[in-house]
Design a protein around this motif. Sequence first.
Motif: not given
Length: 436
Positions: A82-110
């Motif tokens: 929604e903010s436009g940063r999901y793709d822009d933030y880069g490889d430093e963001m640890l992107r993950i999925e939960d068991r239901h296939g929902r896209k999640m991430l370990y927050g690099p900032t808030n």
Amino acid sequence: MRSSRYFLPTLKETPADAQIASHRLMLRAGMIRQGAAGIYSWLPMGLKVLRKIEQIVREEQDAAGAQEVLMPTIQAADLWVESGRYDDYGDEMLRIEDRHGRKMLYGPTNEEMITDIFRKEIKSYRDLPKNLYHIQWKFRDERRPRFGVMRGREFLMKDAYSFDLTAEDGQKSYNAMFVAYLRTFARLGLKAIPMRADTGPIGGDLSHEFIVLAETGESEVFFDKAFDGLDPMVEAAAGADLQPIVDEWTSHYAATDEIHDADNCPVDAGNLITGRGIEVGHIFFFGEKYSKPMNATVQGPDGDTVPVQMGSYGVGVSRLVGAIIEACHDENGIVWPEAVAPFKVGLMNLRAKDEECTAACDKLYQQLTAAGIEVLYDDTDTGAGAKFANMDLIGLPYQLAVGPRGLKNGVVEVKDRKSGEKLELTPEEAIAKLTA
């Protein structure tokens, strides 16, 4: 705390992969152990220091009017899309999925998460300003994690977020954090210089990073010696206009090597100080960058709905442990500023099998503890040389040595770790000095 019961796995030898002083000394002093690349467990002594730094940071945030919350480490990717940063933030963001296939991430900032909290609860300008902060673990997948806690992948960070009706009000919130940072680093025993900075992936057009001077710093810095005359422990009364203070600190030249232009430097050579520095804090004012795309709006006094003006303010709490060591060490080990030292006094029984020595040490330990002094009591049956070396390594502000020779003369030895000054005092005089 008695050393015989304390978990303090010190090392005599420096691990081969430790490249800088803080990494070497934190490993040798038994403060941390690596679990994976850039990820560390904090052992008792390291955790004590970390918590003391955290508390000073918290006190200055509270004094500046910020309110503490606690947000989770795992965030929904939808907010970042929604903010436009999901793709822009880069490889430093640890992107993950939960068991239901929902896209999640370990927050690099808030920024996204706090904006979402704000927009759901605050609807009127009457509820502004607000400044919310938390102290939470972050994760950034550094390509080359190195230098221990100075550039790890998992780190403890204080991040605060301000919300205001107008840009002018937003500048006031920025100024309040600017002054809070000056005070925070001064209380930690550090000299920090604010420098105009690039906003990077956070965004906006106003930003300062706070650089701590250290001989082993990661960046070369250049600054006007006029900073030496400025007092960072600024008294900031509630509601006071802080702009003159900020202006005073930002009117003098300060730059890292990335932007310093030697040919066009406004400071003459006689007044320009060159050194090395470590970034320990970064503040940003970015206006509507997140509030506009995420529809974080309030109704203004004229009835119109407007996006709020935002800023964010970060302090690397775990990074500060390393930064303090980089700025405060010598060839023998760490030299802790008293405000963050894990213990104030290192008490050493130089002859543990001597009944008189043990009785004198036990009494001193009880007296100091009763007076509210944090003491690490080395009651182990090891040689005096090893005890002195270990105390120098872990860097407590004062060492109190008790041996049979001194006791025969009615004295004990008190050493100031920073200055190296040694005094022979009666036990009563030693107690008076250490509890003063």
